[in-house]
Design a protein around this motif. Structure first.
Motif, short mmCIF file in Angstrom:
data_model
loop_
_atom_site.label_atom_id
_atom_site.label_comp_id
_atom_site.label_asym_id
_atom_site.label_seq_id
_atom_site.Cartn_x
_atom_site.Cartn_y
_atom_site.Cartn_z
N ARG A 142 0.81 -1.20 0.00
CA ARG A 142 0.00 0.00 0.00
C ARG A 142 0.86 1.27 0.00
O ARG A 142 0.33 2.35 -0.15
N ARG B 149 -5.66 5.93 -6.51
CA ARG B 149 -5.38 4.78 -7.36
C ARG B 149 -5.97 5.01 -8.74
O ARG B 149 -6.84 5.85 -8.93
N TYR C 161 -7.68 2.53 -10.31
CA TYR C 161 -8.97 1.84 -10.21
C TYR C 161 -9.26 1.55 -8.74
O TYR C 161 -8.35 1.22 -7.99
N CYS C 162 -10.53 1.62 -8.34
CA CYS C 162 -10.93 1.25 -6.99
C CYS C 162 -11.29 -0.23 -6.96
O CYS C 162 -11.77 -0.78 -7.96
N SER C 163 -11.08 -0.88 -5.81
CA SER C 163 -11.44 -2.29 -5.67
C SER C 163 -12.94 -2.42 -5.44
O SER C 163 -13.65 -1.43 -5.29
N ARG C 164 -13.43 -3.64 -5.38
CA ARG C 164 -14.87 -3.88 -5.18
C ARG C 164 -15.34 -3.42 -3.80
O ARG C 164 -16.51 -3.14 -3.62
N GLN C 165 -14.44 -3.39 -2.83
CA GLN C 165 -14.81 -2.99 -1.48
C GLN C 165 -14.68 -1.49 -1.26
O GLN C 165 -14.82 -1.00 -0.17
N GLU C 166 -14.36 -0.75 -2.32
CA GLU C 166 -14.14 0.69 -2.21
C GLU C 166 -15.08 1.45 -3.14
O GLU C 166 -15.62 0.91 -4.09
N CYS D 294 -9.99 6.46 -3.69
CA CYS D 294 -10.78 5.29 -3.34
C CYS D 294 -10.92 5.20 -1.83
O CYS D 294 -9.94 5.25 -1.10
#
Length: 68
Positions: free
Chosen positions: A21, A35, A37-42, A55
């Motif tokens: 990180r 970032r 791209y953001c992750s699915r949890q963000e 994010c």
């Protein structure tokens, strides 16, 4: 011999990967990360100064204020 070759290839590949990180700049009072791209949890909050996404984890997202 093949194990040595695989070890060398693995070490070279790991040397080119970014660290965990620490590579991401912090945003939104230190709770978010800039970032591409953001992750699915963000969720995306706003743009960072370098034009990447800020994010933020769904649990850390502030609640929207109600119009009066």
């Amino acid at each position: 011999m093949t194990q040595l070759l695989l070890l060398i290839v693995a070490l070279l590949a790991l040397g080119h990967l970014p660290p965990g990180r620490s590579e991401f700049k912090r945003c939104w009072k230190g709770q978010g990360a800039c970032r591409t791209y953001c992750s699915r949890q963000e969720t995306y909050m706003h743009m960072c100064p370098d034009a990447s996404l800020c994010c933020l984890a769904y649990g850390a997202r502030p609640l929207a204020s109600k119009p009066e």
